[in-house]
Design a protein around this motif. Structure first.
Motif, PDB file in Angstrom:
ATOM      1  N   ARG A   1      -7.075  -1.093  -5.739  1.00 30.14           N
ATOM      2  CA  ARG A   1      -6.104  -1.675  -4.815  1.00 30.14           C
ATOM      3  C   ARG A   1      -6.825  -2.213  -3.593  1.00 30.14           C
ATOM      4  O   ARG A   1      -7.744  -1.584  -3.075  1.00 30.14           O
TER       5      ARG A   1
ATOM      6  N   ALA B   1      -5.452  -2.984  -0.118  1.00 28.35           N
ATOM      7  CA  ALA B   1      -4.245  -2.918   0.709  1.00 28.35           C
ATOM      8  C   ALA B   1      -4.155  -4.086   1.677  1.00 28.35           C
ATOM      9  O   ALA B   1      -3.058  -4.560   1.995  1.00 28.35           O
TER      10      ALA B   1
ATOM     11  N   ALA C   1       3.108   3.312  -5.489  1.00 24.45           N
ATOM     12  CA  ALA C   1       2.360   3.495  -6.717  1.00 24.45           C
ATOM     13  C   ALA C   1       2.537   2.231  -7.569  1.00 24.45           C
ATOM     14  O   ALA C   1       3.548   1.528  -7.448  1.00 24.45           O
TER      15      ALA C   1
ATOM     16  N   LEU D   1       6.798   6.018  -5.444  1.00 22.34           N
ATOM     17  CA  LEU D   1       5.740   6.952  -5.071  1.00 22.34           C
ATOM     18  C   LEU D   1       4.919   7.478  -6.242  1.00 22.34           C
ATOM     19  O   LEU D   1       3.716   7.677  -6.111  1.00 22.34           O
TER      20      LEU D   1
ATOM     21  N   GLY E   1      -1.917   5.722  -7.766  1.00 19.69           N
ATOM     22  CA  GLY E   1      -0.970   6.323  -6.854  1.00 19.69           C
ATOM     23  C   GLY E   1      -0.923   5.597  -5.516  1.00 19.69           C
ATOM     24  O   GLY E   1      -1.771   4.751  -5.214  1.00 19.69           O
ATOM     25  N   LYS E   2       0.054   5.960  -4.704  1.00 14.85           N
ATOM     26  CA  LYS E   2       0.210   5.294  -3.405  1.00 14.85           C
ATOM     27  C   LYS E   2      -0.969   5.548  -2.495  1.00 14.85           C
ATOM     28  O   LYS E   2      -1.258   4.759  -1.597  1.00 14.85           O
ATOM     29  N   SER E   3      -1.664   6.641  -2.706  1.00 12.51           N
ATOM     30  CA  SER E   3      -2.833   6.954  -1.895  1.00 12.51           C
ATOM     31  C   SER E   3      -4.075   6.222  -2.364  1.00 12.51           C
ATOM     32  O   SER E   3      -5.119   6.281  -1.715  1.00 12.51           O
ATOM     33  N   GLY E   4      -3.976   5.549  -3.500  1.00  7.71           N
ATOM     34  CA  GLY E   4      -5.116   4.841  -4.054  1.00  7.71           C
ATOM     35  C   GLY E   4      -5.849   5.625  -5.121  1.00  7.71           C
ATOM     36  O   GLY E   4      -6.800   5.115  -5.713  1.00  7.71           O
ATOM     37  N   SER E   5      -5.420   6.837  -5.372  1.00  4.40           N
ATOM     38  CA  SER E   5      -6.061   7.625  -6.426  1.00  4.40           C
ATOM     39  C   SER E   5      -5.560   7.169  -7.794  1.00  4.40           C
ATOM     40  O   SER E   5      -4.387   6.840  -7.953  1.00  4.40           O
TER      41      SER E   5
ATOM     42  N   ARG F   1       0.812  -1.207   0.000  1.00  2.68           N
ATOM     43  CA  ARG F   1       0.000   0.000   0.000  1.00  2.68           C
ATOM     44  C   ARG F   1       0.851   1.263   0.000  1.00  2.68           C
ATOM     45  O   ARG F   1       0.344   2.344  -0.223  1.00  2.68           O
ATOM     46  N   THR F   2       2.141   1.115   0.209  1.00  2.11           N
ATOM     47  CA  THR F   2       2.988   2.304   0.188  1.00  2.11           C
ATOM     48  C   THR F   2       3.478   2.640  -1.217  1.00  2.11           C
ATOM     49  O   THR F   2       4.183   3.626  -1.388  1.00  2.11           O
TER      50      THR F   2
END
Length: 125
Positions: free
Chosen positions: A72, A74, A33, A103, A52-56, A30-31
């Motif tokens: 994703r 996580a 991209a 990232l 992206g790493k944030s899930g966007s 989850r960290t």
């Protein structure tokens, strides 16, 4: 180090669906991209989608917009590519990848340092 394993490819008729999975090990997925790429015989590898790493969601190839969805989970360290309304032109080996900087999700293969082994997707007409 990041290890990636794709699964879910196969043979499907035009109009059908497949869901590809990209399972990560080595670190917490989850960290990162993550990108999905594909390469057809005689063609360059191209980005299909990236998250992206944030899930966007960062990117979709124009020809797959509205048909493919990246997501994703996580908790399972897995990124998915849901592919609907498949077309013969989608036939390729599909790869997931993580960028060297971990990232930034981009559409450029050269930005990615970690790759899975690929899974074949064949769409018959």
């Amino acid at each position: 180090q990041v290890q990636l394993v794709e699964s879910g490819g196969g043979l499907v008729q035009a109009g059908g669906s497949l869901r590809l999975s990209c399972a990560a090990s080595g670190r917490t997925f989850r960290t990162y991209a993550t990108g999905w790429f594909r390469q057809a015989p005689g063609k360059k590898r191209e980005a299909v989608s990236a998250i992206g790493k944030s899930g966007s969601t960062a990117y979709y190839l124009d020809s797959v917009k509205g048909r493919f969805t990246i997501s994703r989970d996580a908790s399972k360290n897995t990124v998915y590519l849901q592919m609907n309304s498949l077309e013969p032109e989608d036939t390729a080996v599909y790869y997931c990848a993580v960028p060297a900087n971990l990232l930034l999700a981009t559409s450029r293969p050269e930005d990615y340092a970690y790759w899975g082994q690929g899974t074949q997707v064949t769409v018959s007409s």
